[in-house]
Design an enzyme around this catalytic site. Structure first.
Site, short mmCIF file in Angstrom:
data_model
loop_
_atom_site.label_atom_id
_atom_site.label_comp_id
_atom_site.label_asym_id
_atom_site.label_seq_id
_atom_site.Cartn_x
_atom_site.Cartn_y
_atom_site.Cartn_z
N TYR A 32 0.83 -1.20 0.00
CA TYR A 32 0.00 0.00 0.00
C TYR A 32 0.86 1.25 0.00
CZ TYR A 32 0.98 1.00 4.94
OH TYR A 32 1.61 1.32 6.12
N LYS A 146 6.55 -2.06 1.93
CA LYS A 146 5.39 -1.42 2.56
C LYS A 146 4.19 -2.35 2.42
CE LYS A 146 3.28 3.18 3.08
NZ LYS A 146 3.70 3.40 4.46
N GLU A 178 12.87 2.59 13.98
CA GLU A 178 11.94 3.63 13.51
C GLU A 178 10.70 3.61 14.39
OE1 GLU A 178 10.58 2.76 9.53
OE2 GLU A 178 10.23 0.65 9.99
N LEU A 202 11.33 1.21 6.85
CA LEU A 202 10.73 1.65 5.60
C LEU A 202 11.45 2.89 5.10
CD1 LEU A 202 8.35 1.27 3.56
CD2 LEU A 202 7.15 3.01 4.90
#
Length: 284
Positions: A32, A146, A178, A202
Site C-alpha cells: 500500500y 510497505k 523507527e 521503511l
C-alpha cells in the site's frame, strides 16, 4: 457521493467491495501507499509510486497499470471527491484465489483499491512537539516492503496510545530502528543522524525529502544505526511521515528531550519542508 477506485474503475465508494478470498484479506498479501494531498494536488507522487513499484516487485506482483495511468486515475479520484486537504490510500493485493499459502498456480488479476480521506495538517503537534515511548521492535526483517502485514506496528502504536503518547519508537536491542508508522531522527552537536534505509526500516518518502533539504541547507547528515543511549543524549529528536510531516519529539519514555521545546534544526527543516510543499502544490 464519495467515489473510490476498484481495479481501474471509478465507482460509488459504498459499492467498493472485495471477495472474501482476496489474498490481501486472508494473508495480508499485498502492499500500500498513503499520498498526501495539499490544495487538491498530490505531494511527491512520483516517489510514492516508485516505492509502490519496488514493493510490488519485491513480493512478485505484476501490476497491470503504468505509473502514468495510475497517476491519472488518482488525479481523477481527487477531482471527483473534491478533496483539497487530505490523503489518498492506495492498496494492491495479489488478487482473488482459493486459499493456499503458496502463490496461485494460475495467474490471477491483482486487486487495486484507492480512496480519499480528508485530513487536516497536525498544526498543534508540529508547533509544540509530541511525547513518545520506547518499545522492542518485534516485526519481521523486511520492513523496507510497505506491506499490509502491520500487526507488529499496530501493537506498538496501541501501546503508545494507551500510555498517552503520540508514537512508539522501536528498537532491536540497543539499536533504534523507527517509529510504528514513522521514521526517527536525532540531532547531536548540529549533526543529524537517522537509520539507513535498509531492510530494517521503511524508506520514508518524507525522510527522503528531509535528506534532500539537509543537502540544500548544509545540515550535516549521517545515515547510520544509533543507539538508545544516543537517543537519550540527543539535543533534538523528531519523527517524519506523510501525515505527520516533520514532527518534533519533546519527550521519550518520560524524559524530556533537550529543553523540552522543538530545536533549531527541526524548525529549519520544517520551514524548508513547507517551502517544498508550496513549490509542488501551492501556498498553504
Amino acid at each position: 457521493m464519495a467515489f473510490a477506485i476498484l481495479n481501474g474503475q471509478l465507482i460509488d465508494r459504498s459499492e467498493a467491495k472485495v471477495d472474501i478470498e482476496d489474498r490481501g484479506y486472508q494473508f495480508g498479501d499485498g502492499v500500500y501507499e498513503v499520498i498526501r494531498i495539499y490544495n487538491g494536488k498530490m505531494f511527491t507522487v512520483n516517489m510514492h509510486l516508485e516505492r509502490l513499484a519496488k514493493s510490488l516487485d519485491s513480493i512478485g506482483i505484476s501490476f497491470p497499470f503504468t505509473e502514468q495511468q495510475l497517476t491519472e486515475m488518482l488525479e481523477m479520484l481527487i477531482e471527483k471527491n473534491n478533496l483539497q486537504l487530505g490523503i489518498i490510500y492506495l492498496q494492491v493485493t495479489r488478487g482473488v484465489a482459493p486459499r493456499n499459502h503458496a502463490f496461485p498456480a494460475e495467474p490471477v488479476q491483482p486487486m487495486l483499491v484507492a480512496y480519499t480521506k480528508q485530513l487536516e495538517r497536525p498544526i498543534h503537534h508540529l508547533q509544540n512537539g509530541v511525547k513518545t515511548m520506547l518499545v522492542e521492535d518485534m516485526r519481521w526483517l523486511r520492513c523496507d516492503i510497505k506491506s499490509l502485514n502491520l500487526l507488529g506496528n499496530i501493537l506498538a502504536k496501541q501501546k503508545a496510545a494507551e500510555s498517552g503518547c503520540f508514537e512508539a519508537i522501536q528498537h532491536r536491542g540497543q539499536a533504534v530502528t523507527e517509529g510504528s508508522s514513522t521514521n526517527v531522527f536525532i540531532v547531536k552537536n548540529k549533526l543529524l543522524i537517522t537509520h539507513p534505509s535498509d531492510q530494517h526500516i521503511l524508506r520514508g518518502i518524507t525522510k527522503e525529502v528531509i535528506l534532500q533539504l539537509c543537502r540544500e541547507h548544509d545540515i550535516s547528515i549521517e545515515e547510520r544505526v544509533f543507539t538508545l543511549e544516543e537517543l537519550a543524549a540527543a539535543d533534538e529528536v523528531f519523527l517524519s511521515s506523510t501525515t505527520s510531516e516533520i514532527m518534533p519529539i519533546t519527550e521519550v519514555d518520560g524524559k524530556m528531550v533537550g529543553n523540552g521545546l522543538p530545536g533549531p534544526i527541526t524548525r529549519k527543516l520544517q520551514a524548508g519542508f513547507v517551502q517544498e510543499i508550496e513549490k509542488q502544490c501551492g501556498a498553504l
